[in-house]
Design a protein around this motif. Sequence first.
Motif, PDB file in Angstrom:
ATOM      1  N   PHE A 202       0.807  -1.222   0.000  1.00  0.00           N
ATOM      2  CA  PHE A 202       0.000   0.000   0.000  1.00  0.00           C
ATOM      3  C   PHE A 202       0.841   1.274   0.000  1.00  0.00           C
ATOM      4  N   GLY A 203       2.120   1.147   0.375  1.00  0.00           N
ATOM      5  CA  GLY A 203       2.999   2.301   0.443  1.00  0.00           C
ATOM      6  C   GLY A 203       3.059   2.854   1.854  1.00  0.00           C
ATOM      7  N   GLU A 204       4.274   3.121   2.336  1.00  0.00           N
ATOM      8  CA  GLU A 204       4.435   3.652   3.696  1.00  0.00           C
ATOM      9  C   GLU A 204       3.667   4.949   3.884  1.00  0.00           C
ATOM     10  N   MET A 205       3.583   5.733   2.806  1.00  0.00           N
ATOM     11  CA  MET A 205       2.901   7.031   2.918  1.00  0.00           C
ATOM     12  C   MET A 205       1.402   6.882   3.132  1.00  0.00           C
ATOM     13  N   ASN A 206       0.868   5.687   2.890  1.00  0.00           N
ATOM     14  CA  ASN A 206      -0.566   5.450   3.058  1.00  0.00           C
ATOM     15  C   ASN A 206      -0.904   4.726   4.365  1.00  0.00           C
ATOM     16  N   PHE A 207       0.104   4.545   5.210  1.00  0.00           N
ATOM     17  CA  PHE A 207      -0.155   3.993   6.543  1.00  0.00           C
ATOM     18  C   PHE A 207      -0.919   5.037   7.350  1.00  0.00           C
ATOM     19  N   VAL A 208      -2.041   4.639   7.930  1.00  0.00           N
ATOM     20  CA  VAL A 208      -2.873   5.562   8.698  1.00  0.00           C
ATOM     21  C   VAL A 208      -2.604   5.417  10.190  1.00  0.00           C
ATOM     22  N   ALA A 209      -2.747   4.205  10.695  1.00  0.00           N
ATOM     23  CA  ALA A 209      -2.587   4.009  12.142  1.00  0.00           C
ATOM     24  C   ALA A 209      -2.535   2.525  12.465  1.00  0.00           C
ATOM     25  N   ASN A 210      -1.947   2.229  13.624  1.00  0.00           N
ATOM     26  CA  ASN A 210      -1.998   0.886  14.183  1.00  0.00           C
ATOM     27  C   ASN A 210      -2.957   0.955  15.371  1.00  0.00           C
ATOM     28  N   LEU A 211      -4.210   0.613  15.118  1.00  0.00           N
ATOM     29  CA  LEU A 211      -5.222   0.681  16.155  1.00  0.00           C
ATOM     30  C   LEU A 211      -5.028  -0.457  17.153  1.00  0.00           C
ATOM     31  N   VAL A 212      -5.344  -0.199  18.401  1.00  0.00           N
ATOM     32  CA  VAL A 212      -5.227  -1.215  19.450  1.00  0.00           C
ATOM     33  C   VAL A 212      -6.609  -1.463  20.032  1.00  0.00           C
ATOM     34  N   TRP A 213      -7.093  -2.680  19.863  1.00  0.00           N
ATOM     35  CA  TRP A 213      -8.443  -3.048  20.331  1.00  0.00           C
ATOM     36  C   TRP A 213      -8.339  -3.865  21.611  1.00  0.00           C
ATOM     37  N   GLN A 214      -9.077  -3.462  22.625  1.00  0.00           N
ATOM     38  CA  GLN A 214      -9.105  -4.185  23.899  1.00  0.00           C
ATOM     39  C   GLN A 214     -10.042  -5.382  23.762  1.00  0.00           C
ATOM     40  N   LYS A 215      -9.460  -6.541  23.532  1.00  0.00           N
ATOM     41  CA  LYS A 215     -10.273  -7.726  23.250  1.00  0.00           C
ATOM     42  C   LYS A 215     -10.762  -8.441  24.511  1.00  0.00           C
ATOM     43  N   LYS A 216     -10.125  -8.151  25.659  1.00  0.00           N
ATOM     44  CA  LYS A 216     -10.526  -8.789  26.924  1.00  0.00           C
ATOM     45  C   LYS A 216     -10.703  -7.736  27.994  1.00  0.00           C
ATOM     46  N   TYR A 217     -11.562  -8.058  28.942  1.00  0.00           N
ATOM     47  CA  TYR A 217     -11.833  -7.130  30.040  1.00  0.00           C
ATOM     48  C   TYR A 217     -10.712  -7.136  31.073  1.00  0.00           C
ATOM     49  N   GLY A 218     -10.165  -8.304  31.344  1.00  0.00           N
ATOM     50  CA  GLY A 218      -9.139  -8.414  32.379  1.00  0.00           C
ATOM     51  C   GLY A 218      -8.117  -9.468  32.025  1.00  0.00           C
ATOM     52  N   PRO A 219      -7.112  -9.669  32.870  1.00  0.00           N
ATOM     53  CA  PRO A 219      -6.035 -10.619  32.568  1.00  0.00           C
ATOM     54  C   PRO A 219      -6.494 -12.070  32.667  1.00  0.00           C
ATOM     55  N   ALA A 220      -5.833 -12.908  31.890  1.00  0.00           N
ATOM     56  CA  ALA A 220      -6.065 -14.349  31.985  1.00  0.00           C
ATOM     57  C   ALA A 220      -5.093 -14.903  33.018  1.00  0.00           C
ATOM     58  N   ASN A 221      -5.590 -15.315  34.173  1.00  0.00           N
ATOM     59  CA  ASN A 221      -4.721 -15.738  35.269  1.00  0.00           C
ATOM     60  C   ASN A 221      -4.014 -17.059  35.004  1.00  0.00           C
ATOM     61  N   ASP A 222      -4.484 -17.798  33.977  1.00  0.00           N
ATOM     62  CA  ASP A 222      -3.818 -19.060  33.653  1.00  0.00           C
ATOM     63  C   ASP A 222      -2.689 -18.865  32.641  1.00  0.00           C
ATOM     64  N   SER A 223      -2.403 -17.610  32.283  1.00  0.00           N
ATOM     65  CA  SER A 223      -1.338 -17.336  31.326  1.00  0.00           C
ATOM     66  C   SER A 223       0.025 -17.632  31.940  1.00  0.00           C
ATOM     67  N   ASN A 224       0.931 -18.228  31.148  1.00  0.00           N
ATOM     68  CA  ASN A 224       2.287 -18.529  31.617  1.00  0.00           C
ATOM     69  C   ASN A 224       3.208 -17.324  31.507  1.00  0.00           C
ATOM     70  N   SER A 225       2.730 -16.287  30.845  1.00  0.00           N
ATOM     71  CA  SER A 225       3.533 -15.088  30.667  1.00  0.00           C
ATOM     72  C   SER A 225       2.659 -13.873  30.979  1.00  0.00           C
ATOM     73  N   ILE A 226       2.921 -12.758  30.305  1.00  0.00           N
ATOM     74  CA  ILE A 226       2.080 -11.577  30.460  1.00  0.00           C
ATOM     75  C   ILE A 226       0.786 -11.798  29.676  1.00  0.00           C
ATOM     76  N   SER A 227      -0.326 -11.623  30.317  1.00  0.00           N
ATOM     77  CA  SER A 227      -1.619 -11.870  29.667  1.00  0.00           C
ATOM     78  C   SER A 227      -1.886 -10.818  28.590  1.00  0.00           C
ATOM     79  N   ASP A 228      -2.196 -11.283  27.389  1.00  0.00           N
ATOM     80  CA  ASP A 228      -2.498 -10.341  26.306  1.00  0.00           C
ATOM     81  C   ASP A 228      -3.983  -9.984  26.340  1.00  0.00           C
ATOM     82  N   THR A 229      -4.267  -8.707  26.404  1.00  0.00           N
ATOM     83  CA  THR A 229      -5.658  -8.251  26.468  1.00  0.00           C
ATOM     84  C   THR A 229      -6.008  -7.378  25.271  1.00  0.00           C
ATOM     85  N   HIS A 230      -5.151  -7.384  24.260  1.00  0.00           N
ATOM     86  CA  HIS A 230      -5.410  -6.535  23.100  1.00  0.00           C
ATOM     87  C   HIS A 230      -5.024  -7.240  21.802  1.00  0.00           C
TER      88      HIS A 230
END
Length: 609
Positions: A202-230
């Motif tokens: 698409f061309g670097e000049m046409n990059f608009v944004a890297n949106l971040v969507w919050q896909k989870k309300y809270g952390p997953a306590n069963d995660s072995n690492s840092i819980s991904d919430t986005h």
Amino acid sequence: MEKLDGKTIDVVQDNIGKLKQLFPEVFTEEKIDFEKLQLTLGEHIETEKERYEFTWNGKTEAIQMAQKQSTGTLRPCKEESVDWDTTQNLYIEGDNLEVLRLLQNSYRNKVKMIYIDPPYNTGKDFVYKDNFHDNVKNYKETMDESYKSNAETNGRYHTDWLNMMYPRLKLAKSLLKDDGVIFISIDDNEQTNLKKICDEVFGEMNFVANLVWQKKYGPANDSNSISDTHEYILCYAKCFPDWTPGLIPRNEKQTSAFSNPDNDPRGPWRASDLSARTYSKSGDYPIKGPKGDVFYPPASRAWVVNELRLLELLTDNRITFGKSDTGRPMEKRFLSEVKQGITPETWLPRDKADDNKVAKYELKEIIEENVFDTPKPIKLIKLLATIGNVKKDDIVLDFFSGSATLAHALISLNVEDQGNRKSILVQLPEIVNDNSTAYKAGYKNICEIGKERIRRAGQKIKEDNKAKEGIENIDVGFKVFKLDETNLKIWDEEAENIEDHLLFFEGAVKEGSSQEDVLYEILLKYGLDLTVPIEEEKVGNVTAFSVGMGYLVVCLEQNLSTKDIEQLVSNYPDCERMVFLDNGFESDEVKINAEQILKRNGVQDIRVI
């Protein structure tokens, strides 16, 4: 008579044509002289061996896959469709690379927004392996198999994913309007690589944004690492100057900031600071209030307007000194004069876009079972359509359509504002696991889930809004098409038995193909919308199809006589385009006479298959 070759647009020739328009001087005997091209481009040529680039094993073939023509077709499937004769929506079942090729003629530069939620390459996702020689045949041979995931132990783990995505994005770009935009959901596994190939496509000049969507309300306590919430949603415009983001409608809380305590005839307003953050001599002066109070700008600052402009604002009742007329001077900003919405942000929290949990509830409410693991919420897609500036009559495409959230979201949007947004959904009929809830609920593949969701969602939305004016006009239907090999007989250079292959070519159409099958293949190769109105009519002794209210007439009958041709031109006196079977005439003499009759009656575009 020109012959339709049964192939889609030649991307390479199209690019050469564009280059010829821009730089005719670089062509020598229809070949490109690269030395002349370099001279034309001046210093903007990279000649260093070591250069910034993103490459991988198979990239050259991936580029060629995007340029390859298709000889496949989309076969109409009325029995699985809803409101076939009137709907403007499409549901296409098949490998999306081949489908994107087939859509080039009909939908090039017509799609306002693309949203895709492709495989994230987590090690469990299926990644389709394309076949350069005959991808349609490859697809048909594997469509009933159990698809294998792209395991992390695969030595070409990232490479296989990149080779799948690159040609699809390349073809998708050409479908976008100049003011079009694409949103791509992804997570950390391939976000970096996706950004790099999108910069290239698409061309670097046409990059608009890297949106971040919050896909989870809270952390997953069963995660072995840092819980991904986005998750990320990469946004690229096809041509940034031609595309501007849509504004997010103000909510009740944001609107409540505006009031009208002085009953100003211009309506609600809110007070805005009159001091600037920086100092200017023209803004450094005292302001006298209605009750004699004198106000100075804060230390090291100034008023945002000079004295002359302040006088104009005071005269126009645009300066307020508070309820008691003793407060600091503020400028009145009227709701009717500010932006009619809020500028979009890169952060998409769950209160504005819902989350994965809501998405599962939405699907379960329609299907009654947990038949899909990773649906996207309707609210998220509606928000992206708003940011994408999708207007009421625009086309939106999703070629990894999954559970068909996009179609559901567009129906909902159309109900809200009486719009006519159209969806094109493409999905590989990936087989569901025998042990899954979806299989036990009677669904054999993902396409069956998507189609059933649209059927039920359309019915529910209409029922829930039956009292709403104009609800009967909302399009909740969809035309189903399925990817297949061409209906036309095409010469196979690798045929082992030439004599049998020659006998195969008696007639242009393969046995078992209906006239309607051939008709829609003609529309694709001719470059017409698959939802264009079609009327099947009896003209004398033959059947004809009037496409687009007479824009094109197709007659696929055999043994056409001169009288049949005369009746066709008499029945369609304003038609300038007609298509026939190459062997559909009684004789070569009739075929020659037919061409003369047609041209004499104003039919200038005559084609045969």
